[in-house]
Design an enzyme around this catalytic site. Structure first.
Site, PDB file in Angstrom:
ATOM      1  N   GLU A 140       0.860  -1.191   0.000  1.00 26.37           N
ATOM      2  CA  GLU A 140       0.000   0.000   0.000  1.00 26.37           C
ATOM      3  C   GLU A 140       0.895   1.241   0.000  1.00 26.37           C
ATOM      4  O   GLU A 140       0.966   1.998   0.942  1.00 26.37           O
ATOM      5  CB  GLU A 140      -0.924  -0.021   1.216  1.00 26.37           C
ATOM      6  CG  GLU A 140      -2.045   0.993   1.123  1.00 26.37           C
ATOM      7  CD  GLU A 140      -2.945   1.002   2.335  1.00 26.37           C
ATOM      8  OE1 GLU A 140      -3.867   1.823   2.360  1.00 26.37           O
ATOM      9  OE2 GLU A 140      -2.730   0.196   3.266  1.00 26.37           O
TER      10      GLU A 140
ATOM     11  N   HIS B 278     -15.011   5.004   8.964  1.00 30.70           N
ATOM     12  CA  HIS B 278     -14.349   5.350   7.707  1.00 30.70           C
ATOM     13  C   HIS B 278     -15.355   5.745   6.634  1.00 30.70           C
ATOM     14  O   HIS B 278     -15.079   6.599   5.782  1.00 30.70           O
ATOM     15  CB  HIS B 278     -13.492   4.177   7.215  1.00 30.70           C
ATOM     16  CG  HIS B 278     -12.199   4.037   7.928  1.00 30.70           C
ATOM     17  ND1 HIS B 278     -12.116   3.519   9.200  1.00 30.70           N
ATOM     18  CD2 HIS B 278     -10.931   4.351   7.563  1.00 30.70           C
ATOM     19  CE1 HIS B 278     -10.840   3.526   9.585  1.00 30.70           C
ATOM     20  NE2 HIS B 278     -10.105   4.016   8.613  1.00 30.70           N
TER      21      HIS B 278
ATOM     22  N   ASP C 251      -9.282  -3.521   7.017  1.00 30.97           N
ATOM     23  CA  ASP C 251      -8.229  -2.507   7.090  1.00 30.97           C
ATOM     24  C   ASP C 251      -7.852  -2.251   8.551  1.00 30.97           C
ATOM     25  O   ASP C 251      -7.553  -1.125   8.939  1.00 30.97           O
ATOM     26  CB  ASP C 251      -8.664  -1.206   6.406  1.00 30.97           C
ATOM     27  CG  ASP C 251      -7.486  -0.276   6.106  1.00 30.97           C
ATOM     28  OD1 ASP C 251      -6.333  -0.713   6.261  1.00 30.97           O
ATOM     29  OD2 ASP C 251      -7.731   0.892   5.736  1.00 30.97           O
TER      30      ASP C 251
END
Length: 361
Positions: A117, A238, A260
């Site tokens: 990432e 989120h 996540d």
């Protein structure tokens, strides 16, 4: 071995024949004595950062991968892809080497690949990633990464505004799962990248150019392109639950759940890695700037939320946590089918007490 199941995948009953850890046959139920009331595939998490105590980027070691493996198993996860966030090159290559060796030594554990990432992301949409480690893509470095990975499943988050089309196509040709994320690209640039064959975004709505009525951005492109998979974090933090519901209607079988998770199971309350910091406050990981620094949910939480918050049927919520991420990865996991691994979850009639079940014989 034979297992008699009352509800398979949230539906009909069946008997499973299993040999050497593989499903050999699925038959009509042979007995009214059930081994398990509810049986479904082991959950799949394509985006996770740490275990209960250790964070993979901060500690790219075998110890961390075992911590992640056992922590995820508590939530029914049989397959996971650790994320290595934007970092220095020494850490990046250490992470690749560690995952590569771990998978070779422990082929039956849950680590199925690696997600880089970063570091080829946008400064503007870096989120909690450290800006000093963000890099422009260079073909020589990309080739070093591919060489180190030695063909293992590799996902790479990129900001396509910093890539030329030839480099994106090269990554795809080499078998990299290219995911657009941490990107401030325009709608047009995103659609161009999708037209090259990119079929993933990293986390819908987070760390990307937003949808507005005059500039649809990356979010608008991801929602509108029929071939693009949209992982989403269903924690209500989120992404607002109402927004998730809308995305579910728009993307249908191209949207699935990810955790996540910065850490798993809520045991780690403080974290510091170089200038990256996080504190668990009111169920959220927050950094010293007051920004989100990672999620605090499990895939079991995501499965539960799909049913009780979004109104999905049990079978549909299961698909968002099993077969759809498996389909996006192109791997023969996430389904109860002949020839697939005998990795399952079990749970009771109250949809509680999720347990991971790995059957060898």
């Amino acid at each position: 071995m034979k297992l008699n199941i009352k509800h398979l995948n949230g539906g009909a009953s069946a008997t499973l024949e299993i040999e050497n850890g593989i499903i050999k046959n699925i038959l009509p139920l042979e007995s009214t004595t059930y081994d398990y009331i509810h049986l479904a595939p082991a959950l799949v998490d394509t985006h996770i950062n740490g275990g209960e105590q250790l964070h993979f980027t901060a500690n790219p070691t075998e110890e961390t991968l075992w911590d992640m493996h056992y922590a995820a198993a508590k939530n029914g996860v049989g397959y996971q892809i650790p994320a290595l966030i934007t970092s220095d090159l020494e850490t990046l290559f250490k992470g690749i080497e560690t995952v590569q060796e771990f998978r070779q030594k422990n082929p039956e554990q849950s680590i199925i690949g690696l997600h880089l990432e970063g570091p080829f992301i946008s400064i503007e949409k870096r989120g909690a990633h450290l800006p000093e480690y963000i890099r422009k893509p260079e073909l020589s470095l990309i080739n070093e990464i591919l060489s180190a990975a030695k063909g293992m499943p590799l996902m790479m988050t990129i900001a396509p505004e910093h890539f030329d089309n030839d480099t994106i196509s090269y990554l795809l040709e080499k078998g990299v799962i290219v995911s657009v994320g941490h990107s401030n690209c325009t709608y047009e640039r995103a659609m161009e990248a999708f037209g090259l064959g990119v079929k993933w975004i990293t986390h819908l709505f987070n760390a990307m150019s937003p949808f507005t009525h005059r500039a649809p951005g990356l979010a608008g492109a991801a929602l509108s392109h029929p071939d693009v998979y949209c992982p989403i974090i269903p924690d209500g933090v989120h992404v607002h639950h109402a927004t998730v519901k809308l995305a579910l209607k728009l993307k249908k079988d191209k949207i699935f759940f990810i955790s996540d998770a910065l850490f798993q199971n809520g045991l780690k309350t403080h974290f510091q890695w170089r200038a990256f910091d996080a504190k668990l406050l009111d169920g959220k990981y927050i950094n010293s700037d007051g920004n989100l620094a990672g999620a605090n949910i499990s895939m079991a939480d995501a499965l539960f939320t799909g049913v009780h918050e979004y109104g999905l049927s049990l079978s549909d919520s299961l698909r968002k946590c099993t077969s759809l991420p498996a389909e996006a990865l192109g791997l023969p996991i996430g389904r109860i089918e002949v020839g697939h691994p005998a990795k399952f979850i079990t749970f009771d009639e109250n949809f509680e007490d999720i347990q991971l079940l790995c059957v060898k014989n």
